[in-house]
Motif scaffolding. Structure first.
Motif, PDB file in Angstrom:
ATOM      1  N   ALA A 328       0.906  -1.224   0.096  1.00  0.00           N
ATOM      2  CA  ALA A 328      -0.043   0.083  -0.202  1.00  0.00           C
ATOM      3  C   ALA A 328       0.837   1.258   0.032  1.00  0.00           C
ATOM      4  CB  ALA A 328      -1.022  -0.004   1.116  1.00  0.00           C
ATOM      5  N   GLN A 329       2.091   1.119   0.383  1.00  0.00           N
ATOM      6  CA  GLN A 329       2.989   2.242   0.502  1.00  0.00           C
ATOM      7  C   GLN A 329       3.857   2.541  -0.663  1.00  0.00           C
ATOM      8  OE1 GLN A 329       2.632   0.597   3.696  1.00  0.00           O
ATOM      9  NE2 GLN A 329       1.044   2.254   3.823  1.00  0.00           N
ATOM     10  N   ALA A 330       3.607   1.613  -1.695  1.00  0.00           N
ATOM     11  CA  ALA A 330       4.250   1.859  -3.062  1.00  0.00           C
ATOM     12  C   ALA A 330       4.932   2.938  -3.494  1.00  0.00           C
ATOM     13  CB  ALA A 330       3.716   0.916  -4.068  1.00  0.00           C
ATOM     14  N   PRO A 331       4.113   4.124  -3.526  1.00  0.00           N
ATOM     15  CA  PRO A 331       4.643   5.631  -4.127  1.00  0.00           C
ATOM     16  C   PRO A 331       5.656   6.092  -3.096  1.00  0.00           C
ATOM     17  CG  PRO A 331       2.244   5.313  -4.162  1.00  0.00           C
ATOM     18  CD  PRO A 331       2.563   4.202  -3.172  1.00  0.00           C
ATOM     19  N   GLN A 332       5.749   5.585  -1.797  1.00  0.00           N
ATOM     20  CA  GLN A 332       6.898   5.993  -1.081  1.00  0.00           C
ATOM     21  C   GLN A 332       8.376   5.673  -1.466  1.00  0.00           C
ATOM     22  OE1 GLN A 332       6.068   5.518   3.142  1.00  0.00           O
ATOM     23  NE2 GLN A 332       3.848   5.975   2.952  1.00  0.00           N
ATOM     24  N   PHE A 333       8.347   4.382  -2.047  1.00  0.00           N
ATOM     25  CA  PHE A 333       9.845   3.712  -2.492  1.00  0.00           C
ATOM     26  C   PHE A 333       9.891   3.365  -3.844  1.00  0.00           C
ATOM     27  CE2 PHE A 333       7.188   0.535  -0.680  1.00  0.00           C
ATOM     28  CZ  PHE A 333       7.100  -0.453  -1.414  1.00  0.00           C
ATOM     29  N   MET A 334       8.757   3.327  -4.682  1.00  0.00           N
ATOM     30  CA  MET A 334       9.038   2.868  -6.006  1.00  0.00           C
ATOM     31  C   MET A 334       9.667   4.166  -6.961  1.00  0.00           C
ATOM     32  SD  MET A 334       8.594  -0.123  -6.224  1.00  0.00           S
ATOM     33  CE  MET A 334       8.559  -0.535  -8.149  1.00  0.00           C
ATOM     34  N   PRO A 335      10.458   3.716  -7.770  1.00  0.00           N
ATOM     35  CA  PRO A 335      11.162   4.934  -8.527  1.00  0.00           C
ATOM     36  C   PRO A 335      10.275   5.578  -9.762  1.00  0.00           C
ATOM     37  CG  PRO A 335      12.163   2.990  -9.122  1.00  0.00           C
ATOM     38  CD  PRO A 335      11.287   2.794  -7.863  1.00  0.00           C
ATOM     39  N   LEU A 346       5.354  -2.433  -8.888  1.00  0.00           N
ATOM     40  CA  LEU A 346       5.751  -3.171  -7.874  1.00  0.00           C
ATOM     41  C   LEU A 346       5.128  -4.596  -7.989  1.00  0.00           C
ATOM     42  CD1 LEU A 346       6.929  -3.819  -5.306  1.00  0.00           C
ATOM     43  CD2 LEU A 346       4.928  -2.547  -3.721  1.00  0.00           C
ATOM     44  N   PHE A 347       3.884  -4.810  -8.568  1.00  0.00           N
ATOM     45  CA  PHE A 347       3.512  -6.077  -8.750  1.00  0.00           C
ATOM     46  C   PHE A 347       4.005  -6.739  -9.832  1.00  0.00           C
ATOM     47  CE2 PHE A 347      -0.035  -8.882 -10.494  1.00  0.00           C
ATOM     48  CZ  PHE A 347      -0.079  -9.663  -9.638  1.00  0.00           C
ATOM     49  N   ARG A 366      -6.563  -7.673  -1.713  1.00  0.00           N
ATOM     50  CA  ARG A 366      -7.521  -7.221  -0.588  1.00  0.00           C
ATOM     51  C   ARG A 366      -6.859  -5.683  -0.336  1.00  0.00           C
ATOM     52  NH1 ARG A 366      -7.689 -12.480   1.506  1.00  0.00           N
ATOM     53  NH2 ARG A 366      -5.803 -12.286   2.657  1.00  0.00           N
ATOM     54  N   THR A 367      -5.439  -5.650  -0.436  1.00  0.00           N
ATOM     55  CA  THR A 367      -4.773  -4.266  -0.240  1.00  0.00           C
ATOM     56  C   THR A 367      -5.223  -3.219  -1.502  1.00  0.00           C
ATOM     57  OG1 THR A 367      -2.930  -5.199   0.837  1.00  0.00           O
ATOM     58  CG2 THR A 367      -2.727  -3.119  -0.185  1.00  0.00           C
ATOM     59  N   ALA A 368      -5.227  -3.763  -2.596  1.00  0.00           N
ATOM     60  CA  ALA A 368      -5.736  -3.028  -3.859  1.00  0.00           C
ATOM     61  C   ALA A 368      -7.100  -2.574  -3.704  1.00  0.00           C
ATOM     62  CB  ALA A 368      -5.625  -3.843  -5.139  1.00  0.00           C
TER      63      ALA A 368
END
Length: 400
Positions: A328-335, A346-347, A366-368
């Motif tokens: 759920a926090q992907a935008p914080q660490f994906m480039p 990320l998926f 479920r997260t999505a």
């Protein structure tokens, strides 16, 4: 002085050296798509590009060495020597591309400083040193090819004034604007030759560098403490094989420039770019666990799962767990800049691992659902679960 006609009706200026060859003293700063430096003028070979040759003002290399003494900043140097500098009558940022002949073996300090239009350059193979400020404020520089035998990048003067392999940290004193690639905002990637033994002060200060690659076999590089100051865009540091493929990669925290070195827990992360040159890849796997910070651990997970040289089974499972638990926090660490792209990318990383189980996919679904992610990504996840896990009942996803 020998004059050489260039595009636009102006003339370049060359100086005769004591060894009978020529050095380029001045190339006009008028706008042009390409500047092609001749291999010879009047039959005399060109072997050097003088300090400040493409800059908005000029002085001979001898004058530069006589007047410039670190730790004065270059701006201070320019102010102190204003009366001695030959200024361009018209400075339009210089050419977009510079072609240097292979006869050139020496390039002076600040040679291309402030060439604001320069986009591409290849350094001749005989050049062993990129001097301080060489490409400073070349804000449009996108591509640079370094010579295979390059040894020094940046400021390093020994007691006798020459270059030496016996360098020490005390020789790396400098001010913020002496970096060889200072403020090269458009420079996103660079590959260092395996022969490099020095990255001097402020080498990549305020650059736009996102990926730095080091050739396999490189060792014993002395890196100045501030070589990567304000290089906050740097995301990946790679060891690459001879064919250019990535052998191993480390991921850097997204907010590394905001980490305080005095921070007892996270302070070590501010030194990661320097550690890359001295630590083996397993050391970073341990660090990702010991100093858990999401923008570092997750970046490391992405890097190590894609390029898993030396990755243990336990570390692999831990990294997969980090990415699924914090999906759920992907935008914080994906480039990537856009949220939807971050989740999708990320998926894809998790798919590539081949370690997705029905339970993990269901958890991601479920997260999505909770995060109201795009229907396209939801459909993709459901398709993966349906096609890959025939034993899944479907009840896992009732929550969404």
């Amino acid at each position: 002085m020998i004059f050489y006609p260039v595009e636009g009706g102006d003339k370049a200026e060359f100086l005769e050296k004591a060894d009978g060859t020529l050095s380029l003293f001045r190339w006009p700063g008028t706008a042009a798509e390409r500047a092609e430096i001749p291999a010879s003028v009047n039959g005399i070979p060109v072997t050097e590009v003088e300090s400040l040759a493409f800059a908005p003002f000029h002085m001979t290399g001898q004058e530069y060495e006589r007047n410039f003494r670190p730790p004065y900043s270059f701006n201070m140097f320019a102010l102190m020597n204003a009366a001695k500098l030959l200024r361009e009558e018209k400075d339009e940022g210089g050419p977009e591309e510079i072609s240097l002949p292979e006869s050139v073996s020496t390039i002076g300090a600040y040679a291309f400083w402030h060439c604001s239009r320069l986009k591409s350059i290849k350094i001749p193979e005989k050049v062993l040193r990129i001097r301080e400020g060489c490409f400073g404020e070349c804000v449009s520089l996108e591509r640079i090819t370094l010579p295979a035998a390059l040894r020094f990048i940046g400021l390093c003067k020994t007691a006798d004034g020459g270059d030496s392999a016996e360098i020490t940290p005390e020789m790396l004193r400098g001010m913020p604007d002496v970096g060889a690639f200072y403020s090269c905002h458009a420079l996103k990637e660079i590959v260092l030759p395996e022969t490099v033994i020095l990255l001097g002060p402020q080498t990549f200060n305020s650059s736009g560098l996102t990926r730095l690659s080091l050739r396999e076999g490189t060792k014993d590089i002395l890196v100045a403490e501030n070589a990567f100051d304000h290089a906050a865009a740097l995301q990946w540091m790679d060891h690459i094989r001879e064919d250019g493929s990535v052998k191993s990669r480390i991921g850097l925290p997204a907010a590394r420039d905001k980490i305080l070195t005095a921070d007892r827990k996270f302070g070590r992360l501010s030194h990661l770019p320097r550690d890359f040159f001295t630590k083996d890849i397993g050391w970073f796997d341990v660090l990702a666990r010991d100093i858990f910070r999401l923008d570092f651990a997750a970046r490391m997970a992405v890097a190590r799962l894609r390029y898993d040289e030396g990755l243990s089974g336990n570390d692999r499972e831990w990294y997969i767990g980090v990415l699924t638990d914090y999906f759920a926090q992907a935008p914080q660490f994906m480039p990537t800049a856009k949220d939807d792209e971050a989740y999708s990318e990320l998926f894809s990383v998790l798919e590539e691992t081949g370690s997705l189980t029905a339970e993990r996919v269901s958890n991601l679904i479920r997260t999505a659902g909770r995060e109201h992610l795009s229907s396209a990504l939801m459909t993709r996840m459901l398709k993966v679960r349906t096609e890959s896990f025939s034993g899944a009942t479907g009840f896992e996803d009732l929550e969404i």
